[in-house]
Scaffold this motif. Sequence first.
Motif, PDB file in Angstrom:
ATOM      1  N   ILE A   1       8.628 -33.764  -3.077  1.00 22.29           N
ATOM      2  CA  ILE A   1       9.199 -33.535  -4.406  1.00 22.29           C
ATOM      3  C   ILE A   1       8.635 -34.709  -5.298  1.00 22.29           C
ATOM      4  CG2 ILE A   1      11.264 -33.652  -5.757  1.00 22.29           C
ATOM      5  CD1 ILE A   1      12.886 -32.694  -3.774  1.00 22.29           C
ATOM      6  N   HIS A   2       8.131 -34.454  -6.601  1.00 16.00           N
ATOM      7  CA  HIS A   2       7.443 -35.411  -7.411  1.00 16.00           C
ATOM      8  C   HIS A   2       7.832 -35.130  -8.709  1.00 16.00           C
ATOM      9  CE1 HIS A   2       4.154 -37.909  -8.908  1.00 16.00           C
ATOM     10  NE2 HIS A   2       4.212 -36.967 -10.054  1.00 16.00           N
ATOM     11  N   PHE A   3       8.357 -36.598  -9.415  1.00 17.37           N
ATOM     12  CA  PHE A   3       8.648 -36.663 -10.738  1.00 17.37           C
ATOM     13  C   PHE A   3       7.575 -37.008 -11.721  1.00 17.37           C
ATOM     14  CE2 PHE A   3      12.741 -36.521  -8.243  1.00 17.37           C
ATOM     15  CZ  PHE A   3      13.500 -35.924  -8.873  1.00 17.37           C
ATOM     16  N   ALA A   4       7.251 -36.307 -12.658  1.00 17.50           N
ATOM     17  CA  ALA A   4       6.137 -36.647 -13.513  1.00 17.50           C
ATOM     18  C   ALA A   4       6.969 -36.966 -14.812  1.00 17.50           C
ATOM     19  CB  ALA A   4       4.938 -35.482 -13.716  1.00 17.50           C
ATOM     20  N   THR A   5       6.622 -38.127 -15.684  1.00 10.71           N
ATOM     21  CA  THR A   5       7.172 -38.491 -16.901  1.00 10.71           C
ATOM     22  C   THR A   5       6.123 -38.456 -17.813  1.00 10.71           C
ATOM     23  OG1 THR A   5       8.673 -39.773 -15.501  1.00 10.71           O
ATOM     24  CG2 THR A   5       8.404 -40.229 -18.149  1.00 10.71           C
ATOM     25  N   LEU A   6       6.448 -37.820 -18.991  1.00 10.91           N
ATOM     26  CA  LEU A   6       5.445 -37.644 -20.107  1.00 10.91           C
ATOM     27  C   LEU A   6       6.233 -38.419 -21.181  1.00 10.91           C
ATOM     28  CD1 LEU A   6       4.541 -33.737 -19.746  1.00 10.91           C
ATOM     29  CD2 LEU A   6       3.090 -35.774 -19.141  1.00 10.91           C
ATOM     30  N   THR A   7       5.329 -39.118 -22.054  1.00 14.19           N
ATOM     31  CA  THR A   7       5.825 -39.748 -23.115  1.00 14.19           C
ATOM     32  C   THR A   7       5.326 -39.270 -24.362  1.00 14.19           C
ATOM     33  OG1 THR A   7       3.960 -41.392 -23.222  1.00 14.19           O
ATOM     34  CG2 THR A   7       5.785 -41.739 -21.615  1.00 14.19           C
ATOM     35  N   SER A   8       5.766 -39.903 -25.590  1.00 12.05           N
ATOM     36  CA  SER A   8       5.160 -39.534 -26.927  1.00 12.05           C
ATOM     37  C   SER A   8       3.698 -39.820 -27.044  1.00 12.05           C
ATOM     38  CB  SER A   8       5.990 -40.539 -27.931  1.00 12.05           C
ATOM     39  OG  SER A   8       5.453 -42.036 -27.728  1.00 12.05           O
ATOM     40  N   ALA A   9       3.182 -40.676 -26.116  1.00 13.05           N
ATOM     41  CA  ALA A   9       1.558 -40.596 -26.192  1.00 13.05           C
ATOM     42  C   ALA A   9       0.919 -39.382 -25.533  1.00 13.05           C
ATOM     43  CB  ALA A   9       1.179 -41.944 -25.198  1.00 13.05           C
ATOM     44  N   ASP A  10       1.742 -38.420 -25.060  1.00 12.17           N
ATOM     45  CA  ASP A  10       1.380 -37.128 -24.515  1.00 12.17           C
ATOM     46  C   ASP A  10       1.444 -35.970 -25.382  1.00 12.17           C
ATOM     47  OD1 ASP A  10       0.282 -38.440 -21.992  1.00 12.17           O
ATOM     48  OD2 ASP A  10       2.606 -38.765 -21.640  1.00 12.17           O
ATOM     49  N   VAL A  11       2.019 -36.285 -26.478  1.00 16.14           N
ATOM     50  CA  VAL A  11       2.573 -35.113 -27.408  1.00 16.14           C
ATOM     51  C   VAL A  11       0.876 -34.509 -27.979  1.00 16.14           C
ATOM     52  CG1 VAL A  11       3.269 -34.455 -29.925  1.00 16.14           C
ATOM     53  CG2 VAL A  11       4.603 -36.204 -28.185  1.00 16.14           C
ATOM     54  N   VAL A  12       0.772 -33.307 -28.026  1.00 16.16           N
ATOM     55  CA  VAL A  12      -0.185 -32.623 -28.261  1.00 16.16           C
ATOM     56  C   VAL A  12      -0.065 -31.702 -29.499  1.00 16.16           C
ATOM     57  CG1 VAL A  12      -1.402 -32.849 -25.932  1.00 16.16           C
ATOM     58  CG2 VAL A  12      -0.074 -30.850 -26.432  1.00 16.16           C
TER      59      VAL A  12
ATOM     60  N   ARG B   1       0.211 -34.974 -35.018  1.00 17.09           N
ATOM     61  CA  ARG B   1       0.527 -36.382 -34.995  1.00 17.09           C
ATOM     62  C   ARG B   1       1.930 -36.791 -35.145  1.00 17.09           C
ATOM     63  NH1 ARG B   1       0.395 -39.470 -39.246  1.00 17.09           N
ATOM     64  NH2 ARG B   1      -0.395 -38.738 -41.155  1.00 17.09           N
ATOM     65  N   LEU B   2       2.448 -36.200 -36.358  1.00 19.39           N
ATOM     66  CA  LEU B   2       3.806 -36.607 -36.690  1.00 19.39           C
ATOM     67  C   LEU B   2       5.013 -36.513 -35.727  1.00 19.39           C
ATOM     68  CD1 LEU B   2       3.946 -35.525 -40.606  1.00 19.39           C
ATOM     69  CD2 LEU B   2       4.073 -37.907 -39.610  1.00 19.39           C
ATOM     70  N   VAL B   3       4.399 -35.478 -34.596  1.00 19.38           N
ATOM     71  CA  VAL B   3       5.542 -35.030 -33.692  1.00 19.38           C
ATOM     72  C   VAL B   3       5.854 -36.345 -32.704  1.00 19.38           C
ATOM     73  CG1 VAL B   3       6.285 -33.570 -31.728  1.00 19.38           C
ATOM     74  CG2 VAL B   3       5.437 -32.742 -33.779  1.00 19.38           C
ATOM     75  N   ALA B   4       4.727 -37.172 -32.463  1.00 20.23           N
ATOM     76  CA  ALA B   4       4.731 -38.405 -31.774  1.00 20.23           C
ATOM     77  C   ALA B   4       5.526 -39.298 -32.489  1.00 20.23           C
ATOM     78  CB  ALA B   4       3.426 -38.792 -31.297  1.00 20.23           C
ATOM     79  N   ASP B   5       5.178 -39.577 -33.798  1.00 22.77           N
ATOM     80  CA  ASP B   5       6.173 -40.713 -34.627  1.00 22.77           C
ATOM     81  C   ASP B   5       7.290 -40.189 -34.632  1.00 22.77           C
ATOM     82  OD1 ASP B   5       3.522 -41.862 -34.855  1.00 22.77           O
ATOM     83  OD2 ASP B   5       3.272 -40.792 -36.992  1.00 22.77           O
ATOM     84  N   ILE B   6       7.676 -38.835 -34.569  1.00 17.82           N
ATOM     85  CA  ILE B   6       9.275 -38.399 -34.926  1.00 17.82           C
ATOM     86  C   ILE B   6       9.916 -38.916 -33.305  1.00 17.82           C
ATOM     87  CG2 ILE B   6      10.550 -36.338 -34.927  1.00 17.82           C
ATOM     88  CD1 ILE B   6       8.679 -35.336 -36.740  1.00 17.82           C
ATOM     89  N   VAL B   7       9.378 -38.508 -32.204  1.00 18.50           N
ATOM     90  CA  VAL B   7      10.137 -38.900 -31.036  1.00 18.50           C
ATOM     91  C   VAL B   7      10.085 -40.159 -30.858  1.00 18.50           C
ATOM     92  CG1 VAL B   7       9.424 -38.676 -28.654  1.00 18.50           C
ATOM     93  CG2 VAL B   7       8.784 -36.667 -29.944  1.00 18.50           C
ATOM     94  N   ASP B   8       9.111 -41.131 -31.281  1.00 16.32           N
ATOM     95  CA  ASP B   8       9.263 -42.511 -31.152  1.00 16.32           C
ATOM     96  C   ASP B   8      10.498 -42.860 -31.979  1.00 16.32           C
ATOM     97  OD1 ASP B   8       7.361 -43.008 -29.267  1.00 16.32           O
ATOM     98  OD2 ASP B   8       5.928 -43.405 -30.574  1.00 16.32           O
ATOM     99  N   ALA B   9      10.671 -42.343 -33.285  1.00 16.06           N
ATOM    100  CA  ALA B   9      11.566 -42.871 -34.200  1.00 16.06           C
ATOM    101  C   ALA B   9      13.058 -42.679 -33.563  1.00 16.06           C
ATOM    102  CB  ALA B   9      11.339 -42.188 -35.692  1.00 16.06           C
ATOM    103  N   TYR B  10      13.251 -41.534 -33.155  1.00 23.06           N
ATOM    104  CA  TYR B  10      14.220 -40.918 -32.640  1.00 23.06           C
ATOM    105  C   TYR B  10      14.537 -41.860 -31.288  1.00 23.06           C
ATOM    106  CZ  TYR B  10      15.563 -36.870 -35.307  1.00 23.06           C
ATOM    107  OH  TYR B  10      16.427 -36.165 -36.105  1.00 23.06           O
ATOM    108  N   GLY B  11      13.549 -42.137 -30.463  1.00 24.85           N
ATOM    109  CA  GLY B  11      14.000 -43.015 -29.393  1.00 24.85           C
ATOM    110  C   GLY B  11      14.471 -44.403 -29.924  1.00 24.85           C
TER     111      GLY B  11
END
Length: 361
Positions: free
Chosen positions: A313-324, A327-337
């Motif tokens: 069983i594997h847990f893969a973690t994706l972050t705002s740096a992986d938003v495709v 580009r504003l989506v990554a900024d929004i994710v970071d701002a909410y975080g």
Amino acid sequence: MAQISQKTQISEKAQASQAPQPADGTEAKTRIVVPDTHRMVSLLGSRDEVLKAVEQHVKADVHVRGNEITLTGEPADNAYAERLIGELLTVLERGEELTPDTVRTAAGMLDAGTSERPAEVLTLSILSRRGRTIRPKTLNQKHYVDAIDNHTIVFGIGPAGTGKTYLAMAKAVQALQAKQVNRIILTRPAVEAGERLGYLPGTLFDKIDPYLRPLYDALHDMLDPETIPKLMAAGTIEVAPLAYMRGRSLNDAFIILDEAQNTTPEQMKMFLTRLGFGSKIVVTGDVTQVDLPGGQMSGLRVVREILENVEDIHFATLTSADVVRHRLVADIVDAYGQWDADHATSSAPARVRGQRSGRGR
């Protein structure tokens, strides 16, 4: 420019040469020659957008004249720029188009000092249809895809726009086409995302269709639309709410649970124990977008503590740096975080309200 005899191979179609560092400490020059004019045009990009992206990510001064690129700067800065351009040329040689996002991803991987070459990640193909290729676009996405190949159960956890569901579905279609599985089962809990939809009209299928629509949309990107109804009628592809999984044993199937943050711990256990022989499970979700009513505990939040040490069983973690997405989506994710971190001492109901912030694939 004086001819420099010492040359190093940068790709099949380009060469670089670097002058010795002068004793007086002035900057060095490195020359890259791209003999193929068409490849040079592609390297620069439309309106030089790729070149401009390269200039934003390197410290060396970049000068282009004809088919020659001259780098001027400290030897280490020149070497970094040379390596970045070399990776971009390799991507081009493998038939892929360059964009500013390609440059950003490649530079990020070089900055991180990863063992994988950016060109290897950016040219890994999962699925192709009608000239469109689905592939991982970041290093974490490649690790996620590799984990799906190498483990029976994989959890893809990350914010909206990181491709966790889309890549899992591409791997499912790939496995079906390769006859590694006999069917694909796509499921998600039927939980409203903040709104109160009330009683939906129509048949049972009509009522659950809005919850499953994102899965249908992804399928249409990966398969010919006219074949999807036939595959669904034959049971080769099944799209159903999570409640339909109870009591079943799923053999020879690729099973995807989407929006898993909206499962309770009991539902998560029920789903995972549906695993049959010859099957693979991918669970995707975003623990910051829990829509469970009444502040219920998310099954996705606790499952890692329970299963992290279980083999295969594997847990893969994706972050705002992986938003495709944009580009504003990554900024929004970071701002909410950041907002969540700043309000960590707030009351539990307030935190729940703050987490209900839209949907993501």
